[in-house]
Design a protein around this motif. Sequence first.
Motif, mmCIF file in Angstrom:
data_model
loop_
_atom_site.group_PDB
_atom_site.id
_atom_site.type_symbol
_atom_site.label_atom_id
_atom_site.label_comp_id
_atom_site.label_asym_id
_atom_site.label_seq_id
_atom_site.Cartn_x
_atom_site.Cartn_y
_atom_site.Cartn_z
ATOM 1 N N ALA A 166 0.840 -1.200 0.000
ATOM 2 C CA ALA A 166 0.000 0.000 0.000
ATOM 3 C C ALA A 166 0.875 1.250 0.000
ATOM 4 O O ALA A 166 2.012 1.239 0.470
ATOM 5 N N SER A 167 0.323 2.335 -0.517
ATOM 6 C CA SER A 167 1.038 3.603 -0.546
ATOM 7 C C SER A 167 0.898 4.278 0.817
ATOM 8 O O SER A 167 -0.200 4.605 1.255
ATOM 9 N N THR A 168 2.011 4.456 1.497
ATOM 10 C CA THR A 168 2.001 5.096 2.810
ATOM 11 C C THR A 168 3.152 6.085 2.898
ATOM 12 O O THR A 168 3.982 6.187 1.984
ATOM 13 N N GLU A 169 3.213 6.775 4.028
ATOM 14 C CA GLU A 169 4.308 7.724 4.249
ATOM 15 C C GLU A 169 5.663 7.036 4.322
ATOM 16 O O GLU A 169 6.697 7.691 4.161
ATOM 17 N N LEU A 170 5.676 5.735 4.535
ATOM 18 C CA LEU A 170 6.930 4.998 4.650
ATOM 19 C C LEU A 170 7.456 4.508 3.305
ATOM 20 O O LEU A 170 8.532 3.926 3.234
ATOM 21 N N GLY A 171 6.695 4.731 2.247
ATOM 22 C CA GLY A 171 7.124 4.233 0.956
ATOM 23 C C GLY A 171 6.903 2.735 0.835
ATOM 24 O O GLY A 171 6.064 2.152 1.530
ATOM 25 N N VAL A 172 7.654 2.078 -0.015
ATOM 26 C CA VAL A 172 7.512 0.647 -0.253
ATOM 27 C C VAL A 172 8.567 -0.102 0.555
ATOM 28 O O VAL A 172 9.750 0.186 0.467
ATOM 29 N N MET A 173 8.132 -1.084 1.323
ATOM 30 C CA MET A 173 9.052 -1.867 2.145
ATOM 31 C C MET A 173 9.822 -2.868 1.284
ATOM 32 O O MET A 173 9.378 -3.274 0.215
ATOM 33 N N SER A 174 10.961 -3.300 1.809
ATOM 34 C CA SER A 174 11.722 -4.340 1.132
ATOM 35 C C SER A 174 11.057 -5.690 1.363
ATOM 36 O O SER A 174 10.322 -5.887 2.334
ATOM 37 N N GLU A 175 11.336 -6.645 0.479
ATOM 38 C CA GLU A 175 10.728 -7.971 0.584
ATOM 39 C C GLU A 175 11.104 -8.682 1.883
ATOM 40 O O GLU A 175 10.250 -9.352 2.478
ATOM 41 N N PRO A 176 12.349 -8.599 2.365
ATOM 42 C CA PRO A 176 12.664 -9.260 3.636
ATOM 43 C C PRO A 176 11.805 -8.782 4.797
ATOM 44 O O PRO A 176 11.439 -9.569 5.678
ATOM 45 N N MET A 177 11.455 -7.495 4.840
ATOM 46 C CA MET A 177 10.609 -7.011 5.921
ATOM 47 C C MET A 177 9.208 -7.603 5.806
ATOM 48 O O MET A 177 8.585 -7.956 6.818
ATOM 49 N N LYS A 178 8.714 -7.727 4.589
ATOM 50 C CA LYS A 178 7.415 -8.373 4.376
ATOM 51 C C LYS A 178 7.478 -9.820 4.841
ATOM 52 O O LYS A 178 6.545 -10.332 5.479
#
Length: 256
Positions: free
Chosen positions: A209-221
């Motif tokens: 999702a589009s948030t203030e944090l930008g796009v997370m990396s795959e490892p964090m997901k």
Amino acid sequence: MSQGPRSLSAHRMALALALVAAAPPLVIHNGWPGLVVAVIGVLYAAYLLLGKRLPRRRPARGERPSAVLSQCARLLGERLAEDGFTKDRYVFRRYNTAGDALIIDFHPLPALSEGETRFAVHVGFLLAPYWEWEKHKYGYPPDKRPDMSHVNWVLPVNPVDWSEDAPSRHDEWVITDDAAAVAGRIHERLPSLDLWLDRELVWRSAMGASTELGVMSEPMKLWLLAERGQSDELRELLDDEEVDREIWEWAKRQAE
């Protein structure tokens, strides 16, 4: 990553890799300003991995090279205490209810001239499930506290932006006499830290999702999913390697 206490070189390598991993999300989310910060991070990563040959001087007898840095850390710690951070010498930590950690780190650097103290400042974010996995895998004692060698995301906090009339060493903080002024400046330039401790915001960002944090990396997901147990979505992120099989089994235990 080796078992047991990490060496200084391992610490630098982990921090450098985290800096490089943070670059793409910064560019995607912030455009040109993010590109500037990303370039700074990558350059600092190169500095950590390759090192720089800097002139070193021997401290005069009775001199305490870290005294001014300790004063600056203490003054910043007083400000950060109001934001919920606790101080551990040159490291400051704050946790959310999920156990995720924000870490602010002072990294001492060699002085180039008499009467100055140089250091770098970084902010790191560590997901609780990843930290729990590391403690399990490497046998860390229960009371071990995380540092910048463990974080999932890291951002340098620089004295000036490239758009300013900056000295060439824009990525290093320097104290010559006024530690209080430097501590205040560091506090002013810290990013919006509360966003990273909003687990719902982190989760939505990791899921695309589009948030203030930008796009997370795959490892964090991956670690956010593993915290919730085994799932088809987690399975797609894992390969048939030993460590991935261990993560899969660890995720199963989280749901039990």
